[in-house]
Design a protein around this motif. Structure first.
Motif, PDB file in Angstrom:
ATOM      1  N   PHE A  56       3.664   3.229  -7.373  1.00 23.53           N
ATOM      2  CA  PHE A  56       2.669   3.037  -8.434  1.00 23.53           C
ATOM      3  C   PHE A  56       3.206   2.143  -9.537  1.00 23.53           C
ATOM      4  CE2 PHE A  56       1.469   7.471  -7.008  1.00 23.53           C
ATOM      5  CZ  PHE A  56       0.269   7.116  -6.421  1.00 23.53           C
ATOM      6  N   GLN A  57       4.453   2.401  -9.930  1.00 26.13           N
ATOM      7  CA  GLN A  57       5.008   1.688 -11.079  1.00 26.13           C
ATOM      8  C   GLN A  57       5.262   0.211 -10.797  1.00 26.13           C
ATOM      9  OE1 GLN A  57       6.392   4.382  -9.567  1.00 26.13           O
ATOM     10  NE2 GLN A  57       8.631   4.368  -9.721  1.00 26.13           N
ATOM     11  N   ASP A  58       5.220  -0.187  -9.522  1.00 31.51           N
ATOM     12  CA  ASP A  58       5.373  -1.606  -9.193  1.00 31.51           C
ATOM     13  C   ASP A  58       4.146  -2.419  -9.596  1.00 31.51           C
ATOM     14  OD1 ASP A  58       7.837  -1.104  -7.980  1.00 31.51           O
ATOM     15  OD2 ASP A  58       6.931  -0.779  -6.005  1.00 31.51           O
ATOM     16  N   VAL A  59       2.998  -1.764  -9.644  1.00 30.65           N
ATOM     17  CA  VAL A  59       1.731  -2.451  -9.868  1.00 30.65           C
ATOM     18  C   VAL A  59       1.467  -2.562 -11.370  1.00 30.65           C
ATOM     19  CG1 VAL A  59      -0.739  -2.494  -9.339  1.00 30.65           C
ATOM     20  CG2 VAL A  59       0.869  -1.454  -7.715  1.00 30.65           C
ATOM     21  N   PRO A  60       1.223  -3.762 -11.886  1.00 30.48           N
ATOM     22  CA  PRO A  60       0.969  -3.908 -13.335  1.00 30.48           C
ATOM     23  C   PRO A  60      -0.337  -3.252 -13.738  1.00 30.48           C
ATOM     24  CG  PRO A  60       0.575  -5.979 -12.186  1.00 30.48           C
ATOM     25  CD  PRO A  60       1.195  -5.059 -11.179  1.00 30.48           C
ATOM     26  N   TYR A  83      -1.716  17.123  -5.386  1.00 27.31           N
ATOM     27  CA  TYR A  83      -1.378  15.803  -5.931  1.00 27.31           C
ATOM     28  C   TYR A  83      -1.993  15.541  -7.311  1.00 27.31           C
ATOM     29  CZ  TYR A  83       0.969  13.913  -1.799  1.00 27.31           C
ATOM     30  OH  TYR A  83       1.860  13.654  -0.793  1.00 27.31           O
ATOM     31  N   ASN A  84      -2.799  16.473  -7.804  1.00 25.13           N
ATOM     32  CA  ASN A  84      -3.496  16.299  -9.082  1.00 25.13           C
ATOM     33  C   ASN A  84      -4.311  15.005  -9.079  1.00 25.13           C
ATOM     34  OD1 ASN A  84      -4.359  16.764 -11.724  1.00 25.13           O
ATOM     35  ND2 ASN A  84      -2.549  15.794 -12.623  1.00 25.13           N
ATOM     36  N   LEU A  85      -5.175  14.879  -8.067  1.00 26.96           N
ATOM     37  CA  LEU A  85      -5.995  13.681  -7.912  1.00 26.96           C
ATOM     38  C   LEU A  85      -7.331  13.838  -8.619  1.00 26.96           C
ATOM     39  CD1 LEU A  85      -5.220  12.968  -4.141  1.00 26.96           C
ATOM     40  CD2 LEU A  85      -4.053  12.072  -6.176  1.00 26.96           C
ATOM     41  N   ASP A  86      -8.010  12.708  -8.778  1.00 24.31           N
ATOM     42  CA  ASP A  86      -9.234  12.690  -9.585  1.00 24.31           C
ATOM     43  C   ASP A  86     -10.508  12.433  -8.793  1.00 24.31           C
ATOM     44  OD1 ASP A  86      -7.926  12.735 -12.363  1.00 24.31           O
ATOM     45  OD2 ASP A  86      -6.901  11.076 -11.384  1.00 24.31           O
ATOM     46  N   GLY A  87     -10.386  11.889  -7.586  1.00 20.51           N
ATOM     47  CA  GLY A  87     -11.604  11.549  -6.858  1.00 20.51           C
ATOM     48  C   GLY A  87     -11.330  11.247  -5.405  1.00 20.51           C
ATOM     49  N   ILE A  88     -12.405  10.897  -4.669  1.00 15.75           N
ATOM     50  CA  ILE A  88     -12.276  10.513  -3.270  1.00 15.75           C
ATOM     51  C   ILE A  88     -13.059   9.226  -3.020  1.00 15.75           C
ATOM     52  CG2 ILE A  88     -11.905  12.860  -2.425  1.00 15.75           C
ATOM     53  CD1 ILE A  88     -14.811  12.832  -1.403  1.00 15.75           C
ATOM     54  N   ASP A  89     -12.630   8.526  -1.996  1.00 18.62           N
ATOM     55  CA  ASP A  89     -13.286   7.303  -1.532  1.00 18.62           C
ATOM     56  C   ASP A  89     -13.556   7.476  -0.041  1.00 18.62           C
ATOM     57  OD1 ASP A  89     -13.950   4.347  -1.622  1.00 18.62           O
ATOM     58  OD2 ASP A  89     -12.231   4.269  -0.269  1.00 18.62           O
ATOM     59  N   ILE A  90     -14.726   7.077   0.417  1.00 19.23           N
ATOM     60  CA  ILE A  90     -15.103   7.244   1.821  1.00 19.23           C
ATOM     61  C   ILE A  90     -14.998   5.897   2.513  1.00 19.23           C
ATOM     62  CG2 ILE A  90     -16.851   8.090   3.418  1.00 19.23           C
ATOM     63  CD1 ILE A  90     -15.845  10.184   1.349  1.00 19.23           C
ATOM     64  N   VAL A  99      -4.975   5.543 -16.348  1.00 20.38           N
ATOM     65  CA  VAL A  99      -4.826   5.564 -14.895  1.00 20.38           C
ATOM     66  C   VAL A  99      -5.348   6.865 -14.300  1.00 20.38           C
ATOM     67  CG1 VAL A  99      -3.132   5.722 -13.015  1.00 20.38           C
ATOM     68  CG2 VAL A  99      -2.922   3.921 -14.720  1.00 20.38           C
ATOM     69  N   LYS A 100      -6.132   6.724 -13.224  1.00 26.42           N
ATOM     70  CA  LYS A 100      -6.539   7.849 -12.397  1.00 26.42           C
ATOM     71  C   LYS A 100      -6.110   7.537 -10.964  1.00 26.42           C
ATOM     72  CE  LYS A 100     -10.480   9.446 -15.160  1.00 26.42           C
ATOM     73  NZ  LYS A 100     -10.250   8.560 -16.325  1.00 26.42           N
ATOM     74  N   VAL A 101      -5.965   8.591 -10.170  1.00 25.65           N
ATOM     75  CA  VAL A 101      -5.545   8.422  -8.785  1.00 25.65           C
ATOM     76  C   VAL A 101      -6.490   9.208  -7.880  1.00 25.65           C
ATOM     77  CG1 VAL A 101      -3.652   8.614  -7.120  1.00 25.65           C
ATOM     78  CG2 VAL A 101      -3.132   8.206  -9.542  1.00 25.65           C
ATOM     79  N   ALA A 102      -6.952   8.557  -6.834  1.00 23.41           N
ATOM     80  CA  ALA A 102      -7.853   9.193  -5.870  1.00 23.41           C
ATOM     81  C   ALA A 102      -7.285   9.001  -4.473  1.00 23.41           C
ATOM     82  CB  ALA A 102      -9.248   8.580  -5.977  1.00 23.41           C
ATOM     83  N   SER A 140       1.997  12.248 -10.980  1.00 22.16           N
ATOM     84  CA  SER A 140       2.110  12.817 -12.325  1.00 22.16           C
ATOM     85  C   SER A 140       2.761  11.840 -13.293  1.00 22.16           C
ATOM     86  CB  SER A 140       2.925  14.113 -12.262  1.00 22.16           C
ATOM     87  OG  SER A 140       3.123  14.645 -13.542  1.00 22.16           O
ATOM     88  N   SER A 141       3.782  11.141 -12.823  1.00 31.32           N
ATOM     89  CA  SER A 141       4.512  10.209 -13.682  1.00 31.32           C
ATOM     90  C   SER A 141       3.643   9.021 -14.105  1.00 31.32           C
ATOM     91  CB  SER A 141       5.758   9.698 -12.947  1.00 31.32           C
ATOM     92  OG  SER A 141       6.437   8.728 -13.710  1.00 31.32           O
ATOM     93  N   ILE A 142       2.949   8.392 -13.150  1.00 31.53           N
ATOM     94  CA  ILE A 142       2.151   7.210 -13.504  1.00 31.53           C
ATOM     95  C   ILE A 142       0.987   7.579 -14.411  1.00 31.53           C
ATOM     96  CG2 ILE A 142       0.584   7.260 -11.494  1.00 31.53           C
ATOM     97  CD1 ILE A 142       2.144   4.103 -13.061  1.00 31.53           C
TER      98      ILE A 142
END
Length: 305
Positions: A46-50, A145-152, A104-107, A95-97
């Protein structure tokens, strides 16, 4: 007494409609940037991506798939397993990012094109059993993973469009109702079979779908700016009322590339207030060019017209 009953009825109705509104699609955010990550196992983190602090940034872990983890994977009827690069994209790294970037959200993305050389199929035994298994297995992964959403992102099917629509629609509905996810998206592209399934889902459950990650890079390589705009208008009509996001593929293998006018098209759509956001496939392929076009995409989105 009658007045008291009327008040109770009105309060009940108010609560019901408040609940319904709480699981509708999210309001529009024209500064939304999304990036698929984790499918190609080349140690991208994650941290590689600006991340530009002036946009809403959503990572999409790719993929969670309802197949087993054997050497010759087969469908598990809604029992999802993790098939992304979990060594580099772990719960602690999520959690870190998120702690370092409040925007930032993660799905997680479901399905994908292929797995170990074979296509990934949407292949439920029944709607009820698939939904039940999917809700249980995905809830565990999302909470871990403490995620926020899903993508189909299913792209191949062994079911008819109505079975897909009812299964995926009920999954999104249940996860939202249970407070497990905050948003949901779909990732169709211009193929007759794919569109028949996703348009059936949209017709019945479009009010629950927050974003349409339309794969514009699945169009021919060499797409022009005017053709891209035409494609966008066509798909916005197909997914009427939806927030259709524009997209490019980092390896420039299809569609309108950043080198050949993608940002010209984005600026035109932005000037017409039609640009709902940008997404990219994928972080792995972008690593080689230093995420140049991720930076440019976010800078464009961050500018207020």
């Amino acid at each position: 007494m009658e007045l008291s009953k009327l008040c109770i009825t009105l309060l009940t109705l108010q609560a019901f409609f408040s609940f319904l509104s709480s699981i509708q699609a999210a309001p529009s955010n024209p500064k939304l940037f999304r990036e698929y990550i984790g499918a190609q196992f080349n140690n991208v983190r994650f941290q590689d991506v600006p991340v530009n602090p002036k946009v809403e940034f959503q990572f999409l872990l790719s993929f969670a798939i309802d197949y087993d983890t054997s050497s010759s994977p087969s469908p598990t009827n809604g029992k999802f397993n993790i098939f992304w690069d979990s060594n580099n994209l772990s719960p602690s790294q999520v959690s870190s990012i998120k702690s370092k970037n409040s925007n930032v959200k993660v799905a997680l993305s479901l399905g994908g094109n292929s797995l170990k050389g074979g296509f990934v199929y949407f292949d439920p035994s029944s709607i009820d059993s698939w939904v039940s298994n999917a809700v249980l297995s995905l809830t565990k992964i999302i909470k871990r993973y403490n995620l926020d959403g899903i993508d189909i992102d299913y792209e191949h099917f062994k079911s008819d469009p109505q079975t897909f629509a009812r299964s995926i629609g009920r999954l999104i509905q249940t996860l939202k109702r249970n407070g497990v996810i905050k948003f949901a998206s779909i990732a169709p592209f211009d193929d007759d079979e794919v569109q028949s399934h996703y348009l059936a889902l949209w017709k019945s459950y479009g009010n629950l779908i927050d974003y349409v990650n339309f794969q514009f890079y699945a169009y021919d390589k060499g797409t022009t700016v005017s053709q891209f705009i035409d494609h966008f208008n066509t798909q916005s009509s197909n997914y009427k009322g939806g927030k259709v996001l524009v997209s490019f593929i980092s390896d420039e293998s299809g569609g309108l590339s950043p080198q050949n006018g993608f940002f010209t098209a984005c600026n035109k759509l932005k000037s017409e207030q039609k640009l709902h956001g940008i997404f990219v496939w994928s972080a792995e392929d972008s690593k080689g060019n230093g995420f140049r076009f991720e930076k440019q995409s976010q800078a464009l989105l961050a500018i207020s017209h």
